[in-house]
Write an enzyme that holds these catalytic residues in place. Structure first.
Site: not given
Length: 468
Positions: A52, A38, A273, A147, A446, A40, A42, A184, A182
């Site tokens: 998301k 596939a 990470g 990564s 506004h 795209g 990671t 992060g 973690g």
């Protein structure tokens, strides 16, 4: 099948497929090599997009449970279908990968499935299980292999109970409780997903702040918000070991007083990470060098030690962000084409998709203090925003940092509703060196969330807020 190309891109993540498209647009005979079935990378398959999707689904469920009644909407007998919760995410991923396939065909880019390995700086082999190695030659190569999740020396990830974000996106059943190592970006996003749907989540973070690479005030505010949502957050704690007990996991850790503690939960998610993926690339057959963190070393043109081989994205230094990789992909191809593209790494925004969202660009206060640079700040709370109050989204703030003498905007840091979208306006202003006064003097619709930015610019310029 063709075996000789002008440009071969290795890796089909956001950086890779965007680079391939730009190369094809400029008339280069282009191939894209991807080891998985596939496209795209990671981001599309086990990162940005599926995360998301689950964040949005969990946010809808949480709002139905906690906010709908205030809006006059009755939602009795509310329950979560966890299987469908995961299934919708899978469908979103499939739609995105289909879109990338379409773009490859549209731009006549040859997609080659298999693992690439350099023979020398002009030739690679592509190995696919059950087939003979293919030899591919090219004038230029762009390495965009991305990564993979990192771990700690004392933790063995088994992908069963001790998992990464990849496995957390496709669990078969909802955990009753979960420990996340973690605090992060990945850690707080995964914590948000599961805490919203009723999983008891504990975050263990070594640093003294959540999202420690971002402005400290953002991390402090995010901790307050996530704690109110039932997430236990342990800062300045050091994990010693993680044990898979079969049906659950036990994490042993120490606090700032070096007292040993432990927690047992259904799963332990390791989110400390990511590390660059260069294994099996055959870089030893080239002059390409790696730094102390295993990243490919490049010059300012993104060339490696082999002038015809470029590297982009997570595999080189800099923030591991999809949009950074995309910009670098275009930059590398246009450089090959003889153009002189421009990138300002200080103006690449960072976003955390919790709710409220967190977004940041430019310098933090700590960075300016370390560099002894003068600055002033303007900070405006969303609790004073009419639009935010109307939407029951009044948590967070906008902080603008500017240079005192000329009003140049040095940094923008937002935690609040739609921060991910609001930050784009700040990037534009900083890219074109618009001053804080210029930014508040333009007209803002506004009521909108963006008016909080206007007020923060006004305060940073040394004037009083107009109050919205």
């Amino acid at each position: 099948m063709e075996t000789n190309f002008d440009i071969v891109v290795i890796g089909s993540g956001p950086g890779g497929y965007v680079a391939a498209i730009r190369a094809a647009q400029l008339g280069y005979k282009t191939a894209l090599v991807e080891k998985y079935n596939a496209l795209g990378g990671t981001c599309t398959n086990v990162g940005c997009i599926p995360t998301k999707a689950l964040l949005d689904s969990s946010e809808h469920f949480y709002d139905a449970k906690t906010k709908f009644k205030s809006h006059g909407i009755e939602s009795d007998n509310l329950k979560l279908n966890f299987a469908e919760f995961i299934n919708r995410k899978t469908k979103v991923v499939e739609q995105n990968t289909a879109g990338i396939n379409y773009l490859m065909n549209k731009n006549k880019i040859q997609v080659i499935e298999g693992t690439a390995s350099f023979v020398n700086n002009k030739e690679i082999t592509v190995r696919k299980n059950g087939t003979e190695d293919q030899k591919i030659t090219a004038t230029y190569f762009i390495v965009a292999t991305g990564s993979k999740p990192a771990s700690l020396p004392n933790i063995s990830i088994d992908k069963k109970r001790i998992i990464t974000s990849t496995e957390a996106l496709s669990l078969q059943e909802q955990p009753k409780n979960m420990t996340i190592i973690g605090g992060g970006v990945i850690g707080v996003e995964m914590a948000s997903i599961y805490a919203r749907i009723g999983t008891k989540v504990t975050i263990i973070e070594y640093a003294d702040s959540l999202i420690p690479t971002m402005d400290k005030e953002l991390g402090k505010e995010l901790k307050k918000i996530l704690t109110k949502k039932g997430i236990d957050i342990l800062l300045s704690h050091n994990v010693q070991s993680v044990l898979n007990n079969g049906e659950n996991t036990t994490v042993k850790f120490t606090d700032k007083n070096n007292t040993t503690l432990e927690i047992t939960t259904d799963y332990c998610l390791v989110a400390v990470g990511r590390k660059p993926y260069t294994e099996g690339l055959g870089l030893e057959n080239t002059a390409i060098k790696l730094d102390e963190k295993g990243r490919i070393i490049t010059n300012k043109k993104l060339q490696t030690s082999e002038e015809n081989i470029y590297a982009i994205g997570d595999v080189i230094s800099g923030p591991m962000l999809a949009h950074k990789a995309e910009e670098e992909g275009v930059f590398a191809v246009e450089t090959i084409n003889g153009q002189k593209p421009h990138m300002n790494y200080n103006l690449i925004p960072s976003v955390v998709y919790t709710w409220p969202e967190v977004a940041s660009v430019g310098y933090t206060e700590d960075e300016l203090k370390r560099e002894n640079k003068p600055y002033r700040t303007g900070k405006f709370p969303f609790s004073a925003s009419g639009r935010a109050r109307a939407a029951m989204e009044s948590e967070g703030f906008v902080k603008v940092i500017s240079e005192p003498k000329y009003g140049e905007i040095l940094g923008i840091h937002i935690i609040g509703p739609r921060a991910a979208d609001l930050i784009a306006q700040g990037v534009i202003g900083m890219e074109y060196e618009v001053t804080d006064e210029d930014m508040f003097r333009i007209s803002y619709a506004h009521p909108t969330y963006s008016e909080a930015l206007k007020e923060a610019y006004l305060l940073a310029s040394g004037q009083g807020a107009l109050n919205i």
